[in-house]
Design a protein around this motif. Structure first.
Motif, PDB file in Angstrom:
ATOM      1  N   ILE A  92      29.201-100.304  13.131  1.00  0.00           N
ATOM      2  CA  ILE A  92      28.352 -99.823  11.829  1.00  0.00           C
ATOM      3  C   ILE A  92      26.962 -99.205  12.498  1.00  0.00           C
ATOM      4  CG2 ILE A  92      27.711 -99.624   9.454  1.00  0.00           C
ATOM      5  CD1 ILE A  92      30.709-100.215   9.797  1.00  0.00           C
ATOM      6  N   LEU A  93      26.679 -98.002  12.181  1.00  0.00           N
ATOM      7  CA  LEU A  93      25.536 -97.389  12.718  1.00  0.00           C
ATOM      8  C   LEU A  93      24.536 -97.372  11.647  1.00  0.00           C
ATOM      9  CD1 LEU A  93      23.970 -95.912  14.921  1.00  0.00           C
ATOM     10  CD2 LEU A  93      24.887 -93.742  14.289  1.00  0.00           C
ATOM     11  N   VAL A 138      34.596 -85.380   6.658  1.00  0.00           N
ATOM     12  CA  VAL A 138      33.420 -85.998   7.374  1.00  0.00           C
ATOM     13  C   VAL A 138      32.997 -85.265   8.626  1.00  0.00           C
ATOM     14  CG1 VAL A 138      33.843 -88.388   6.016  1.00  0.00           C
ATOM     15  CG2 VAL A 138      34.682 -88.110   8.462  1.00  0.00           C
ATOM     16  N   MET A 139      31.983 -85.549   8.968  1.00  0.00           N
ATOM     17  CA  MET A 139      31.542 -84.860  10.271  1.00  0.00           C
ATOM     18  C   MET A 139      31.826 -85.949  11.408  1.00  0.00           C
ATOM     19  SD  MET A 139      30.946 -81.879  10.474  1.00  0.00           S
ATOM     20  CE  MET A 139      29.876 -81.047  11.587  1.00  0.00           C
ATOM     21  N   ALA A 140      32.538 -85.489  12.485  1.00  0.00           N
ATOM     22  CA  ALA A 140      32.845 -86.422  13.584  1.00  0.00           C
ATOM     23  C   ALA A 140      31.884 -85.691  14.491  1.00  0.00           C
ATOM     24  CB  ALA A 140      34.235 -86.415  13.957  1.00  0.00           C
ATOM     25  N   LEU A 173      30.808 -96.053  13.024  1.00  0.00           N
ATOM     26  CA  LEU A 173      30.795 -95.427  11.455  1.00  0.00           C
ATOM     27  C   LEU A 173      29.574 -95.433  11.201  1.00  0.00           C
ATOM     28  CD1 LEU A 173      32.942 -94.108   9.519  1.00  0.00           C
ATOM     29  CD2 LEU A 173      32.999 -96.433   8.825  1.00  0.00           C
ATOM     30  N   GLY A 174      28.842 -94.517  10.657  1.00  0.00           N
ATOM     31  CA  GLY A 174      27.643 -94.281   9.981  1.00  0.00           C
ATOM     32  C   GLY A 174      27.646 -95.031   8.753  1.00  0.00           C
ATOM     33  N   GLU A 197      22.387 -89.687  10.870  1.00  0.00           N
ATOM     34  CA  GLU A 197      23.220 -90.131  11.632  1.00  0.00           C
ATOM     35  C   GLU A 197      24.122 -91.061  10.817  1.00  0.00           C
ATOM     36  OE1 GLU A 197      20.038 -90.551  12.447  1.00  0.00           O
ATOM     37  OE2 GLU A 197      19.659 -89.758  14.399  1.00  0.00           O
ATOM     38  N   GLU A 198      23.682 -91.639   9.649  1.00  0.00           N
ATOM     39  CA  GLU A 198      24.592 -92.473   8.843  1.00  0.00           C
ATOM     40  C   GLU A 198      25.530 -91.906   8.222  1.00  0.00           C
ATOM     41  OE1 GLU A 198      22.091 -94.945   6.598  1.00  0.00           O
ATOM     42  OE2 GLU A 198      21.199 -96.023   8.243  1.00  0.00           O
TER      43      GLU A 198
END
Ligand SMILES: Nc1ncnc2c1ncn2[C@@H]1O[C@H](COP(=O)(O)OP(=O)(O)OP(=O)(O)O)[C@@H](O)[C@H]1O
Ligand SMILES: [Mg+2]
Lengths: 234, 384
Positions: free
Chosen positions: B182-183, B105-107, B137-138, B189-190
């Motif tokens: 949770i974003l 995943v992209m951080a 976290l998206g 961005e999710e």
């Protein structure tokens, strides 16, 4: 010198001579009636004497001043200072109470004085109606308010154009009695009327016809019984 | 009683005892004043609101490195070209590929406090990470991994050079972290996992490397352009550009809105004046007799003008007062319904509204009053 002198007065509307070479003298303290048929020029004459209108020709001397030559502004001042007006259609300001209507004349003349205005209303027998609006007064009462307004500034001359024309006998008598009082205090009165009974209580009556003064009667028994002794054709 | 008292008594009597007549004029002034003060409130307040609103769509300036990446020093240098009071927020981002549950995943490493300022539209369930060991976290990742706030996750980072040389200790590239929030954004961005810059630096073992900075600058597009050009020209390694779409629509919408408000204001002013002038003309006409009477008993033209002006001014002041109150309510309603925020109350607007109403009423009364002075008492009093 007479208080008021009309010299060869003409008022011409188009080819109508509403006043046609009128000559008249009124002395200080005199009570004069003006009679004549409708359209004979009575109101026209009163308007000229009352500084609300100007003659087409002639001189109107009031206290020696020719008011026919004065500017509108000066006429307003003269009217305000020397003349009290009473009209046939008891003109009052509808949204002002009786006492406020009287005070209006004081306001334009000098300063309003509620106490004095109330005294004037008392003189015409309306002290208890001071806070009433014209719509809450009878015709006769309204006319008496007009009288109170006319006399409030102690004018030299009171002009009344058919003051009793819309009044019943009882109110007519009240108004005429008021004239008696004013006259006895030295006020000069000029009263236009259709009503011979009102006319004959004056000291003198002049008759207008087609804009001309054609007759004059003098009531010699003025202080006594009301009766005409003398008729003069002029 | 002095003359002034009598004057006031007369004009108030005229308005109060003839209220059924004056109510039309009063209402037109009040409505005119309400619309005017309401529109002025919106005119002044909405740009403020719109600015706030549009910033909700994200940052309006972006710093990108000219050669791969830059440092926080570069950002600070770039920032120094912007008037500090215009800066709403500056958020650095560094992107690295990490693994959660062994899936890549992209951080993004960032400054959470600044991110709140430059991305106010972020909706976080739970809370923003407030320190080390916490992640944001998206939402789509959260769903994918079936993770919720408070859950533990292990984040792995594979260094670019995985084979350590002889005798070298292998970097600790695993961190146990907690999901703080949770974003949800409804946007890309999710798909990211956000952690603090410090944690990312610790995880990767490389610090002082930034890929991107988002800025929220509160300035009009001309000024923004000037800032961006200055920074690109003067700060080596930093290229500043504007997020064009947002800033342009912001100013375009604002200009259009203000032009519209101005137009409506002028029309409303004109209508109010016509209405007041018409009413006053009717008032003068129906009061010819009274004017003649006043003149007959000694009122000068000046006196007549003073009385009618006095009435007009009183009417204007009363209408203005009612209008100022209604206008605030009107602006408040518009603001709440359209921009879902309440407007700021401008106390100065009340006296201004009243003054403008008085002035407008005064001007509208001029012509009718002129005709009032021309009334001839002899004619009016003669009869019907
Ligand atoms: N402004 C005017 N324009 C033209 N003619 C006028 C005007 N004012 C008055 N007249 C005419 O002048 C004449 C005299 O009018 P005035 O009002 O003086 O009569 P009056 O004697 O008062 O009548 P009444 O007893 O009916 O009140 C009338 O024929 C009238 O039509
Ligand atoms: Mg007449």
């Amino acid at each position: 010198m007479s208080l008021l002198e009309l010299k060869n007065i003409y008022k011409i509307y188009g080819d109508l001579h509403a006043l046609d070479d009128v000559n008249l003298k009124v002395e200080k303290g005199e009570w004069l009636s003006i009679m004549g048929p409708s359209g004979s020029g009575k109101s026209t004459m009163m308007n000229i004497i009352g500084c609300m209108d100007k003659p087409s020709k002639g001189e109107v001397l009031l206290d020696g001043v020719d008011i026919a030559k004065e500017s509108a502004k000066n006429l307003t001042a003269i009217r305000r200072d020397k003349i009290g007006l009473i009209f046939q259609q008891f003109h009052l300001v509808g949204y002002l109470t009786a006492i406020e209507n009287v005070m209006l004349a004081q306001y334009y003349h000098s300063v309003p004085d509620e106490k004095e205005a109330l005294e004037a209303l008392d003189r015409v027998g309306l002290a208890d109606r001071a806070k009433h609006l014209p719509s809450q007064l009878s015709g006769g009462e309204q006319q008496r308010v007009c009288v109170a307004r006319a006399l409030i500034n102690y004018p030299e001359i009171i002009l009344a154009d058919e003051p009793t024309g819309n009044l019943d006998d009882a109110n007519e008598k009240i108004v005429v009695d008021l004239f008696h009082k004013l006259h006895s205090e030295g006020t000069t009165l000029i009263v236009v009327t259709h009503d011979p009974e009102v006319a004959e209580v004056a000291q003198r009556t002049v008759y207008l016809r087609n804009g001309k003064l054609h007759k004059e009667t003098i009531n010699e028994n003025f202080t006594g019984e009301i009766k005409f002794d003398n008729e003069v054709e002029i | 009683m002095n003359k002034r008292k009598m004057f006031l008594r007369m004009i108030t009597a005229s308005l109060i005892r003839r209220r059924s007549r004056m109510i039309v004029a009063l209402l037109s002034i009040a409505i005119g004043a309400a619309i005017l003060s309401g529109l002025v409130t919106i005119y002044v307040d909405v740009p403020r609101q719109m600015g706030a609103q549009f910033r909700n769509y994200g940052a309006n300036m972006i710093f990108t490195p000219t050669d791969g990446h830059f440092t926080s020093d570069d950002i600070t240098k770039g920032k120094s070209y912007i008037d500090s009071k215009d800066i709403v927020g500056v958020t650095p981002y560094r992107y690295e590929s990490v693994r959660i549950h062994e899936l890549p995943v992209m951080a993004a490493g960032t400054d959470m406090e600044q991110a709140k300022l430059t991305s106010p539209y972020w909706s976080v369930e739970g809370s923003y990470p407030s320190g080390s060991g916490q992640i944001l976290l998206g939402a789509s990742l959260a769903e994918q991994f079936r993770l919720g706030t408070g859950d533990e996750v292990t984040v792995n980072y594979t260094p670019e050079n995985p084979e350590p040389e002889e005798g070298e200790t292998i970097l600790d590239n695993t961190m146990d972290m907690t999901v703080a929030g949770i974003l949800e954004t409804g946007g890309p961005e999710e798909d990211y996992v956000y952690i603090t810059m410090t944690d990312l630096e610790e995880l990767t073992g490389i610090s002082g490397k930034i890929d991107l900075a988002e800025l929220s600058v509160s300035a009009k597009s001309d000024k923004l352009n000037e800032y961006a050009d200055n920074i690109s020209a003067n700060v080596p390694g930093v290229s500043a550009r504007l997020v064009k779409r947002v800033t342009e629509s912001e100013s375009a919408v604002l200009t259009k809105l203000q032009a519209l408000v101005l137009l409506v204001t002028v029309i409303v002013l004109a209508l109010t004046m016509i209405c007041v002038a018409t009413t006053m003309t009717a008032v003068v006409t129906e009061r010819r007799r009274e004017i003649g009477l006043r003149k007959a008993i000694g009122a000068s033209n000046g006196g007549i003008i003073a009385e009618f002006m006095g009435e007009g001014i009183l009417l204007g002041a009363a209408g203005g007062t009612i209008g100022a109150a209604l206008g605030f309510i009107f602006a408040q309603q518009v603001s709440i319904n359209v921009f879902s925020s309440s407007i700021s109350f401008m106390p100065l607007l009340i006296p201004i509204t009243i003054l403008v109403s008085v002035a407008v009423t005064g001007v509208s009364c001029l012509l009718p009053i002129r005709s009032a002075t021309q009334v001839d008492p002899a004619l009016v009093l003669k009869g019907e």
